[in-house]
Design a protein around this motif. Structure first.
Motif, short mmCIF file in Angstrom:
data_model
loop_
_atom_site.label_atom_id
_atom_site.label_comp_id
_atom_site.label_asym_id
_atom_site.label_seq_id
_atom_site.Cartn_x
_atom_site.Cartn_y
_atom_site.Cartn_z
N TRP A 91 63.20 48.06 44.14
CA TRP A 91 61.77 47.81 44.38
C TRP A 91 61.28 46.62 43.57
N THR A 113 52.66 48.80 38.04
CA THR A 113 53.23 50.09 38.41
C THR A 113 53.79 50.83 37.21
N ILE A 138 49.86 51.02 41.36
CA ILE A 138 50.61 52.00 42.15
C ILE A 138 51.46 52.81 41.20
N HIS A 185 56.68 54.06 44.20
CA HIS A 185 57.00 53.32 45.42
C HIS A 185 56.59 54.09 46.66
N GLY A 186 56.06 53.36 47.63
CA GLY A 186 55.73 53.93 48.94
C GLY A 186 55.84 52.82 49.98
N ASP A 187 55.92 53.22 51.23
CA ASP A 187 56.16 52.25 52.29
C ASP A 187 55.00 51.28 52.49
N THR A 188 53.81 51.64 52.06
CA THR A 188 52.64 50.83 52.37
C THR A 188 52.23 49.89 51.24
N TRP A 189 53.00 49.81 50.18
CA TRP A 189 52.55 49.08 49.00
C TRP A 189 52.24 47.61 49.31
#
Length: 230
Positions: free
Chosen positions: A184, A175, A154, A157-161
């Protein structure tokens, strides 16, 4: 449980030798790395090779797409995945194998990589870590070889990780270390994932990321980061 080293050489030791080449892996070993990271793509005739870009131009000078070039027409500097495994076996190097498919070949590339690992991976090496930015590649790898550990790549950062990582039964998150935040990092570790960061060559940044919870630093200069973390 997968045991990652503190430092992995990015595409071998890309600060010192041409990336994703046998010489780069030998250089990584000379500079103290115990693991390397590499990218696996498929040629036009379905042979897994080591290459990051969709085009051969940047790394070899040949202005052709990997997906349109058969293995026999590749420059000699480009190793097959099988040749690389033999090199790692001789050097005693573990590997984070990034499945880096050309568009539309996500599942095909994963299956070919897994088949090569099952056929060629020596018992003398630690089990490899498979990683990818492509969820379909990781899902295909999980179906084909559930015993091989996987990490979701990734960039930010994103909400679906976490949902994405759980969906492919990943054990780790790899990441962009330059975008990793302390909150995070805490979330990743509390969720039970291994945390690897790429591509960090600055010693101070490497130390900061490890202090934030990173288990592993992927770097073009493994000697520099190893010295910083020793």
């Amino acid at each position: 449980m997968l045991q990652l080293p503190k430092v992995i050489g990015h595409r071998g030791a890309a600060a010192y030798a041409p990336e994703n080449t046998l010489e780069s892996f030998r250089e990584a070993k000379r500079r103290g790395a115990t693991w390397v990271e590499t990218d696996v793509k498929l040629t036009a005739d379905g042979v897994p090779i080591l290459m990051h870009d969709e085009s051969l131009k940047r790394t070899t000078g040949l202005d052709r797409l990997v997906a349109q070039t058969p293995r026999a027409e590749l420059p000699a500097i480009v190793p097959t995945f099988e040749e690389a495994i033999a090199c790692w076996a001789g050097l005693g190097l573990g590997c984070n194998v990034e499945i880096k498919p050309c568009p539309g070949r996500e599942e095909e590339t994963a299956v070919a990589a897994v088949e090569t690992i099952r056929r060629c991976w020596p018992a003398s090496l630690p089990i490899p870590l498979l990683s990818s930015f492509k969820d379909p590649s990781l899902a295909a790898a999980h179906r084909a070889a559930p015993e091989l550990p996987r990490a979701l790549l990734i960039d930010a950062h994103g909400d679906t990780w976490e949902a994405r990582a759980r969906a492919v039964a990943a054990v780790g998150i790899n990441t962009n270390g330059k975008r990793l935040t302390a909150p995070w990092a805490v979330d990743i570790k509390q969720a039970g994932f291994l945390l690897s960061v790429y591509t960090i060559d600055d010693p101070a940044v490497a130390r900061t990321l490890v202090a934030m919870g990173a288990d592993c630093v992927i770097t073009d200069a493994p000697d520099v980061v190893l010295a910083a973390l020793s």
